[in-house]
Scaffold this motif. Structure first.
Motif, PDB file in Angstrom:
ATOM      1  N   ASP A 143     -16.136  13.198 -13.362  1.00  0.00           N
ATOM      2  CA  ASP A 143     -17.218  12.747 -14.250  1.00  0.00           C
ATOM      3  C   ASP A 143     -16.878  12.821 -15.733  1.00  0.00           C
ATOM      4  OD1 ASP A 143     -18.840  12.214 -12.064  1.00  0.00           O
ATOM      5  OD2 ASP A 143     -19.779  14.183 -12.097  1.00  0.00           O
ATOM      6  N   GLY A 144     -15.717  12.339 -16.130  1.00  0.00           N
ATOM      7  CA  GLY A 144     -15.354  12.311 -17.537  1.00  0.00           C
ATOM      8  C   GLY A 144     -14.946  13.653 -18.118  1.00  0.00           C
ATOM      9  N   VAL A 145     -14.642  14.628 -17.253  1.00  0.00           N
ATOM     10  CA  VAL A 145     -14.240  15.961 -17.703  1.00  0.00           C
ATOM     11  C   VAL A 145     -12.894  16.313 -17.071  1.00  0.00           C
ATOM     12  CG1 VAL A 145     -14.833  18.421 -17.709  1.00  0.00           C
ATOM     13  CG2 VAL A 145     -16.648  16.708 -17.863  1.00  0.00           C
ATOM     14  N   MET A 146     -11.978  16.827 -17.896  1.00  0.00           N
ATOM     15  CA  MET A 146     -10.706  17.346 -17.396  1.00  0.00           C
ATOM     16  C   MET A 146     -10.753  18.862 -17.590  1.00  0.00           C
ATOM     17  SD  MET A 146      -6.768  16.601 -18.627  1.00  0.00           S
ATOM     18  CE  MET A 146      -6.571  15.006 -17.885  1.00  0.00           C
ATOM     19  N   VAL A 147     -10.612  19.625 -16.492  1.00  0.00           N
ATOM     20  CA  VAL A 147     -10.720  21.087 -16.541  1.00  0.00           C
ATOM     21  C   VAL A 147      -9.358  21.703 -16.271  1.00  0.00           C
ATOM     22  CG1 VAL A 147     -11.835  23.128 -15.573  1.00  0.00           C
ATOM     23  CG2 VAL A 147     -13.089  20.970 -15.690  1.00  0.00           C
ATOM     24  N   SER A 148      -8.924  22.557 -17.190  1.00  0.00           N
ATOM     25  CA  SER A 148      -7.688  23.308 -17.009  1.00  0.00           C
ATOM     26  C   SER A 148      -7.964  24.400 -15.979  1.00  0.00           C
ATOM     27  CB  SER A 148      -7.273  23.934 -18.347  1.00  0.00           C
ATOM     28  OG  SER A 148      -6.167  24.776 -18.170  1.00  0.00           O
ATOM     29  N   GLU A 149      -7.299  24.348 -14.842  1.00  0.00           N
ATOM     30  CA  GLU A 149      -7.562  25.292 -13.750  1.00  0.00           C
ATOM     31  C   GLU A 149      -6.621  26.492 -13.776  1.00  0.00           C
ATOM     32  OE1 GLU A 149     -10.178  25.032 -12.015  1.00  0.00           O
ATOM     33  OE2 GLU A 149     -10.727  22.928 -12.119  1.00  0.00           O
ATOM     34  N   PHE A 150      -5.349  26.255 -14.045  1.00  0.00           N
ATOM     35  CA  PHE A 150      -4.399  27.354 -14.096  1.00  0.00           C
ATOM     36  C   PHE A 150      -3.221  26.972 -14.960  1.00  0.00           C
ATOM     37  CE2 PHE A 150      -3.083  24.828 -10.458  1.00  0.00           C
ATOM     38  CZ  PHE A 150      -1.723  24.692 -10.664  1.00  0.00           C
ATOM     39  N   CYS A 151      -2.502  27.969 -15.405  1.00  0.00           N
ATOM     40  CA  CYS A 151      -1.353  27.741 -16.260  1.00  0.00           C
ATOM     41  C   CYS A 151      -0.353  28.868 -16.030  1.00  0.00           C
ATOM     42  CB  CYS A 151      -1.801  27.717 -17.719  1.00  0.00           C
ATOM     43  SG  CYS A 151      -0.464  27.354 -18.849  1.00  0.00           S
ATOM     44  N   ALA A 152       0.898  28.519 -15.901  1.00  0.00           N
ATOM     45  CA  ALA A 152       1.964  29.518 -15.788  1.00  0.00           C
ATOM     46  C   ALA A 152       3.039  29.146 -16.789  1.00  0.00           C
ATOM     47  CB  ALA A 152       2.534  29.533 -14.371  1.00  0.00           C
ATOM     48  N   MET A 153       3.412  30.116 -17.604  1.00  0.00           N
ATOM     49  CA  MET A 153       4.400  29.851 -18.650  1.00  0.00           C
ATOM     50  C   MET A 153       5.378  30.991 -18.737  1.00  0.00           C
ATOM     51  SD  MET A 153       2.106  28.560 -21.782  1.00  0.00           S
ATOM     52  CE  MET A 153       0.570  29.310 -21.324  1.00  0.00           C
ATOM     53  N   ARG A 154       6.560  30.637 -19.106  1.00  0.00           N
ATOM     54  CA  ARG A 154       7.542  31.633 -19.500  1.00  0.00           C
ATOM     55  C   ARG A 154       7.969  31.235 -20.898  1.00  0.00           C
ATOM     56  NH1 ARG A 154      12.726  33.942 -16.325  1.00  0.00           N
ATOM     57  NH2 ARG A 154      13.301  35.399 -17.944  1.00  0.00           N
ATOM     58  N   ASP A 155       7.544  32.027 -21.878  1.00  0.00           N
ATOM     59  CA  ASP A 155       7.791  31.681 -23.274  1.00  0.00           C
ATOM     60  C   ASP A 155       9.240  31.900 -23.661  1.00  0.00           C
ATOM     61  OD1 ASP A 155       4.613  32.951 -24.233  1.00  0.00           O
ATOM     62  OD2 ASP A 155       5.227  30.871 -24.067  1.00  0.00           O
ATOM     63  N   ASP A 156       9.703  31.056 -24.539  1.00  0.00           N
ATOM     64  CA  ASP A 156      11.025  31.198 -25.139  1.00  0.00           C
ATOM     65  C   ASP A 156      10.811  31.574 -26.594  1.00  0.00           C
ATOM     66  OD1 ASP A 156      13.555  30.968 -26.191  1.00  0.00           O
ATOM     67  OD2 ASP A 156      14.039  29.158 -25.060  1.00  0.00           O
ATOM     68  N   GLU A 157      11.242  32.760 -26.983  1.00  0.00           N
ATOM     69  CA  GLU A 157      11.001  33.287 -28.333  1.00  0.00           C
ATOM     70  C   GLU A 157      11.582  32.384 -29.421  1.00  0.00           C
ATOM     71  OE1 GLU A 157       9.602  36.369 -29.307  1.00  0.00           O
ATOM     72  OE2 GLU A 157       8.921  36.793 -27.282  1.00  0.00           O
ATOM     73  N   GLU A 158      12.585  31.573 -29.102  1.00  0.00           N
ATOM     74  CA  GLU A 158      13.247  30.759 -30.119  1.00  0.00           C
ATOM     75  C   GLU A 158      12.437  29.525 -30.503  1.00  0.00           C
ATOM     76  OE1 GLU A 158      17.262  29.940 -28.939  1.00  0.00           O
ATOM     77  OE2 GLU A 158      17.597  32.007 -28.363  1.00  0.00           O
ATOM     78  N   LEU A 159      11.468  29.156 -29.688  1.00  0.00           N
ATOM     79  CA  LEU A 159      10.670  27.974 -30.001  1.00  0.00           C
ATOM     80  C   LEU A 159       9.706  28.286 -31.133  1.00  0.00           C
ATOM     81  CD1 LEU A 159       9.770  26.681 -26.451  1.00  0.00           C
ATOM     82  CD2 LEU A 159      11.404  25.694 -28.022  1.00  0.00           C
ATOM     83  N   GLY A 160       9.532  27.330 -32.030  1.00  0.00           N
ATOM     84  CA  GLY A 160       8.593  27.516 -33.122  1.00  0.00           C
ATOM     85  C   GLY A 160       7.160  27.308 -32.681  1.00  0.00           C
TER      86      GLY A 160
END
Length: 124
Positions: free
Chosen positions: A11-28
C-alpha cells in the motif's frame, strides 16, 4: 564487508524489516547509511509514498526524516501462566524503554552488544 537489508512493500509503504552489516572502519560513510539511501532511491523510483525504518529510535533515522509513527504492544493474558508472562514482558519493555531513552546506557548497551557479537564470531 557485507550489507544485507530486507524489506517489505504494501500500500505505498516500504518497511525496513532487518539489516545486517559488517562495518569497514576505512569507509568515510557507513555502509548501512548508503544502503538506506539506495533503498530510498528505489522507493522513490517506484513512487512509494513512505519509507519506514521500522522499530527503534536511532540518530541515523532522525537524520533522514521527521515523520514518527508510534507503535503499541497489546497483551491479553488468558491464563495464570499468561498473566505471569505478560508481567515479565511489561517489565522487560519498561527496562528496554528506560535504557534506550538514556543516552549513556544505550551507548553502553550497543558497545556491549558489539563486543559480544565480535566474541561470538571469533569462536565460529
Amino acid at each position: 564487508l557485507y550489507n544485507v537489508k530486507g524489506f517489505s512493500k504494501f500500500d505505498g509503504v516500504m518497511v525496513s524489516e532487518f539489516c545486517a552489516m559488517r562495518d569497514d572502519e576505512e569507509l568515510g560513510l557507513s555502509p548501512g547509511f548508503y544502503l538506506d539511501y539506495l533503498l530510498m532511491e528505489q522507493a522513490h523510483a517506484e513512487a512509494v509514498a513512505i519509507y519506514d525504518f521500522s522499530v527503534g529510535d536511532e540518530e541515523y533515522k532522525r537524520s533522514w526524516c521527521e515523520l514518527e509513527t508510534w507503535l503499541f504492544d497489546i497483551t491479553l493474558p488468558l491464563s495464570l501462566k499468561g498473566q505471569m508472562l505478560a508481567g515479565y514482558k511489561r517489565a522487560r519493555a519498561r527496562l528496554v524503554y528506560y535504557v534506550k531513552n538514556n543516552r549513556r546506557l544505550w551507548a553502553l548497551a550497543k558497545r556491549l552488544r558489539t563486543k559480544v557479537a565480535g566474541a561470538q564470531s571469533s569462536t565460529d
